[in-house]
Write an enzyme that holds these catalytic residues in place. Structure first.
Site, PDB file in Angstrom:
ATOM      1  N   CYS A   1       0.811  -1.224   0.000  1.00 51.43           N
ATOM      2  CA  CYS A   1       0.000   0.000   0.000  1.00 51.43           C
ATOM      3  C   CYS A   1       0.841   1.269   0.000  1.00 51.43           C
ATOM      4  O   CYS A   1       0.486   2.260  -0.651  1.00 51.43           O
ATOM      5  CB  CYS A   1      -0.964  -0.011   1.179  1.00 51.43           C
ATOM      6  SG  CYS A   1      -0.284  -0.726   2.680  1.00 51.43           S
TER       7      CYS A   1
ATOM      8  N   HIS B   1      -2.936   6.123   4.449  1.00 48.00           N
ATOM      9  CA  HIS B   1      -1.516   6.353   4.700  1.00 48.00           C
ATOM     10  C   HIS B   1      -1.138   7.740   4.158  1.00 48.00           C
ATOM     11  O   HIS B   1      -1.636   8.163   3.103  1.00 48.00           O
ATOM     12  CB  HIS B   1      -0.647   5.323   3.968  1.00 48.00           C
ATOM     13  CG  HIS B   1      -0.803   3.910   4.464  1.00 48.00           C
ATOM     14  ND1 HIS B   1      -1.437   3.576   5.641  1.00 48.00           N
ATOM     15  CD2 HIS B   1      -0.369   2.739   3.922  1.00 48.00           C
ATOM     16  CE1 HIS B   1      -1.393   2.260   5.808  1.00 48.00           C
ATOM     17  NE2 HIS B   1      -0.762   1.732   4.777  1.00 48.00           N
TER      18      HIS B   1
HETATM   19  N1  LIG Z   1      -4.649  -3.819   4.988  1.00 47.08           N
HETATM   20  C1  LIG Z   1      -3.951  -3.218   4.019  1.00 47.08           C
HETATM   21  O1  LIG Z   1      -3.890  -1.978   3.878  1.00 47.08           O
HETATM   22  C2  LIG Z   1      -3.211  -4.047   3.050  1.00 47.08           C
HETATM   23  C3  LIG Z   1      -2.666  -3.436   1.960  1.00 47.08           C
HETATM   24  C4  LIG Z   1      -1.977  -4.189   1.053  1.00 47.08           C
HETATM   25  C5  LIG Z   1      -1.858  -5.528   1.261  1.00 47.08           C
HETATM   26  N2  LIG Z   1      -2.403  -6.125   2.328  1.00 47.08           N
HETATM   27  C6  LIG Z   1      -2.278  -7.562   2.476  1.00 47.08           C
HETATM   28  O2  LIG Z   1      -3.549  -8.174   2.381  1.00 47.08           O
HETATM   29  C7  LIG Z   1      -3.600  -9.351   3.173  1.00 47.08           C
HETATM   30  C8  LIG Z   1      -4.793  -9.347   4.097  1.00 47.08           C
HETATM   31  O3  LIG Z   1      -4.828  -8.162   4.849  1.00 47.08           O
HETATM   32  P1  LIG Z   1      -6.083  -7.756   5.725  1.00 47.08           P
HETATM   33  O4  LIG Z   1      -5.743  -6.411   6.201  1.00 47.08           O
HETATM   34  O5  LIG Z   1      -7.376  -7.931   5.008  1.00 47.08           O
HETATM   35  O6  LIG Z   1      -6.010  -8.836   6.934  1.00 47.08           O
HETATM   36  P2  LIG Z   1      -7.154  -9.385   7.905  1.00 47.08           P
HETATM   37  O7  LIG Z   1      -8.210  -8.367   8.144  1.00 47.08           O
HETATM   38  O8  LIG Z   1      -6.429  -9.936   9.070  1.00 47.08           O
HETATM   39  O9  LIG Z   1      -7.830 -10.609   7.087  1.00 47.08           O
HETATM   40  C9  LIG Z   1      -7.125 -11.765   6.755  1.00 47.08           C
HETATM   41  C10 LIG Z   1      -7.957 -12.637   5.816  1.00 47.08           C
HETATM   42  O10 LIG Z   1      -7.165 -13.760   5.414  1.00 47.08           O
HETATM   43  C11 LIG Z   1      -7.896 -14.947   5.673  1.00 47.08           C
HETATM   44  N3  LIG Z   1      -7.000 -16.064   5.972  1.00 47.08           N
HETATM   45  C12 LIG Z   1      -6.098 -16.157   6.964  1.00 47.08           C
HETATM   46  N4  LIG Z   1      -5.483 -17.360   6.934  1.00 47.08           N
HETATM   47  C13 LIG Z   1      -6.016 -18.027   5.886  1.00 47.08           C
HETATM   48  C14 LIG Z   1      -5.802 -19.313   5.331  1.00 47.08           C
HETATM   49  N5  LIG Z   1      -4.902 -20.162   5.843  1.00 47.08           N
HETATM   50  N6  LIG Z   1      -6.521 -19.665   4.239  1.00 47.08           N
HETATM   51  C15 LIG Z   1      -7.440 -18.835   3.724  1.00 47.08           C
HETATM   52  N7  LIG Z   1      -7.692 -17.598   4.208  1.00 47.08           N
HETATM   53  C16 LIG Z   1      -6.981 -17.205   5.283  1.00 47.08           C
HETATM   54  C17 LIG Z   1      -8.752 -14.615   6.855  1.00 47.08           C
HETATM   55  O11 LIG Z   1      -9.808 -15.543   6.945  1.00 47.08           O
HETATM   56  P3  LIG Z   1     -10.484 -15.906   8.371  1.00 47.08           P
HETATM   57  O12 LIG Z   1     -11.432 -14.792   8.665  1.00 47.08           O
HETATM   58  O13 LIG Z   1     -11.151 -17.189   8.096  1.00 47.08           O
HETATM   59  O14 LIG Z   1      -9.369 -16.003   9.373  1.00 47.08           O
HETATM   60  C18 LIG Z   1      -9.215 -13.210   6.465  1.00 47.08           C
HETATM   61  O15 LIG Z   1     -10.248 -13.287   5.514  1.00 47.08           O
HETATM   62  C19 LIG Z   1      -2.224  -9.408   3.837  1.00 47.08           C
HETATM   63  O16 LIG Z   1      -1.406 -10.229   3.025  1.00 47.08           O
HETATM   64  C20 LIG Z   1      -1.742  -8.000   3.807  1.00 47.08           C
HETATM   65  O17 LIG Z   1      -0.343  -7.914   3.855  1.00 47.08           O
HETATM   66  C21 LIG Z   1      -3.096  -5.414   3.230  1.00 47.08           C
END
Ligand SMILES: NC(=O)c1ccc[n+]([C@@H]2O[C@H](COP(=O)([O-])OP(=O)(O)OC[C@H]3O[C@@H](n4cnc5c(N)ncnc54)[C@H](OP(=O)(O)O)[C@@H]3O)[C@@H](O)[C@H]2O)c1
Length: 376
Positions: A131, A244
């Site tokens: 991001c 950000h």
């Molecule tokens: N937040 C940001 O600004 C941002 C920006 C760029 C990239 N990212 C990337 O995006 C990803 C997710 O971020 P987030 O902020 O959405 O995190 P989050 O709110 O913690 O959500 C994580 C998601 O991943 C799922 N998950 C976890 N373990 C899994 C598995 N073994 N198999 C399938 N699904 C699984 C979770 O499902 P459950 O609900 O079932 O646990 C949930 O849907 C990360 O890789 C992060 O680095 C985030």
């Protein structure tokens, strides 16, 4: 994929980014024969409302990708490393939001308005940048094309939603604890984030930088096709929920003044200039939240660089939208529009050998530069 309407999967559909992806797909009326919601076994069977109807979340397994054309992954690096190749082998094109594939030379790393031409050589996985990289790359592209980039120094001020749902809850909990006069418990971050600023995002590397800071360095070089770009970053987590902010200082090859910088920034699709110090108008995290745009302001000459070759400015964007979900959906739109939904080797007229693949980014860069120039 033929001309048929694609089946789309969102992996991590219960997460902060996954939910935003669903929202952006609907807002953009992205054509979908089916929207499949995937998450971990913990969420399997959970019902999620999508556009007024209930959709059951399924466990993300290899078989769950049967019949999927486009898979938007946002479930962490481990899940992407394990499942993205399996999804691609089943014919899906993965648009991955984790850091797992970004620096793989066989995987294009794409910001939709900067280097969409790189999508041409994907082999089933496309990476969405971090991001903090995402919101600066279009602005740096404008300077690269107009006056050349010599050196970039960026300091970031990043919101807790960049860490995910648990971090949002942690900040809320610490604010409540503070008001109640109770101790602030930290579990997601090494210190309390409420009323604080943490110069530690992701793990520390041997060179003293954090991994987040180093992502900004390496990802910008790859996206901008400037492998030798001199760029440095300090990444700081602050107690903001969404968006950000970044203070960026750029040394350019040719002179540039603030008026010209504002003009070229304003011509980049998806970039909005907000810059009127007299009325206290500049980009703010609170204003950017919920928007797909990247906001730029506080543009000024950097007097520490001679010959008018330095500009400094402030860039703000919603990290969940343009920083993650929106760019992923924009990539999907570009893949469909250009007929590149299938992996290059499954299409005709694709660069197949290594030399052609290595040349492709340079050719794509030239095409993207022409496309991004717009009117003089
Ligand atoms: N937040 C940001 O600004 C941002 C920006 C760029 C990239 N990212 C990337 O995006 C990803 C997710 O971020 P987030 O902020 O959405 O995190 P989050 O709110 O913690 O959500 C994580 C998601 O991943 C799922 N998950 C976890 N373990 C899994 C598995 N073994 N198999 C399938 N699904 C699984 C979770 O499902 P459950 O609900 O079932 O646990 C949930 O849907 C990360 O890789 C992060 O680095 C985030």
């Amino acid at each position: 994929m033929s001309d048929r309407t694609p089946t789309v999967a969102v992996v991590g559909a219960t997460g902060v980014v996954g939910r935003t992806m669903i929202q952006v797909l609907l807002e953009r009326a992205f054509p979908m024969a089916e929207l499949r919601l995937l998450a971990s076994a913990r969420s399997a069977g959970r019902e999620v409302m999508v556009d007024g109807r209930s959709v059951t979340v399924q466990e993300a397994t290899a078989d769950a990708f049967d019949g999927v054309d486009i898979a938007l992954f946002s479930a962490g690096g481990d899940t992407s490393r394990a499942l993205a190749p399996l999804a691609a082998a089943r014919g899906a094109t993965v648009i991955d939001n984790s850091s797992a594939w970004r620096m793989d030379p066989t995987v294009p790393l794409v910001v939709s308005q900067v280097n969409p031409g790189d999508l041409e050589w994907h082999e089933g996985i496309v990476a969405n940048p971090n991001c903090s990289t995402m919101q600066m790359a279009p602005v740096l592209m404008a300077l690269r094309d107009a006056v050349g980039l010599e050196r970039v120094v960026v300091d970031t001020y990043q919101s807790v939603s960049g860490t995910g749902g648990k971090a949002i809850a942690e900040l809320e909990g610490q604010i409540r604890a503070h008001v109640a006069g109770e101790p602030k418990v930290a579990s997601v971050y090494p210190h309390a984030i409420a009323f604080n600023a943490l110069p530690e995002i992701d793990v520390f590397l041997d060179n003293g930088y954090t991994k987040e800071e180093w992502k900004v360095v390496t990802e910008n070089r790859k996206i901008l096709h400037l492998p030798d770009l001199r760029i440095s970053c300090t990444a700081v987590r602050i107690p903001v929920f969404v968006s950000h902010s970044e203070a960026i200082h750029v040394e350019t090859r040719d002179p540039i003044d603030p008026d010209r910088a504002r003009a070229i920034f304003g011509r980049v699709p998806g970039v909005v200039v907000v810059d009127d110090p007299a009325t206290h108008a500049y980009p703010l995290a609170a204003d950017a939240a919920g928007s797909d745009d990247i906001f730029v302001g506080r543009v000024r000459q950097d007097p520490s660089i001679p010959d008018g070759r330095g500009v400094a400015f402030w860039v703000v964007s919603d990290n969940l939208r343009k920083g993650a979900a929106t760019n992923a959906v924009e990539i999907a739109v570009e893949l469909v529009r250009r007929g590149w939904t299938r992996a290059a080797s499954r299409r005709d007229a694709a660069p197949r050998d290594a030399a052609a693949r290595d040349a492709a980014p340079r050719e794509a860069a030239a095409r993207d530069r022409v496309a991004s120039r717009g009117p003089a």
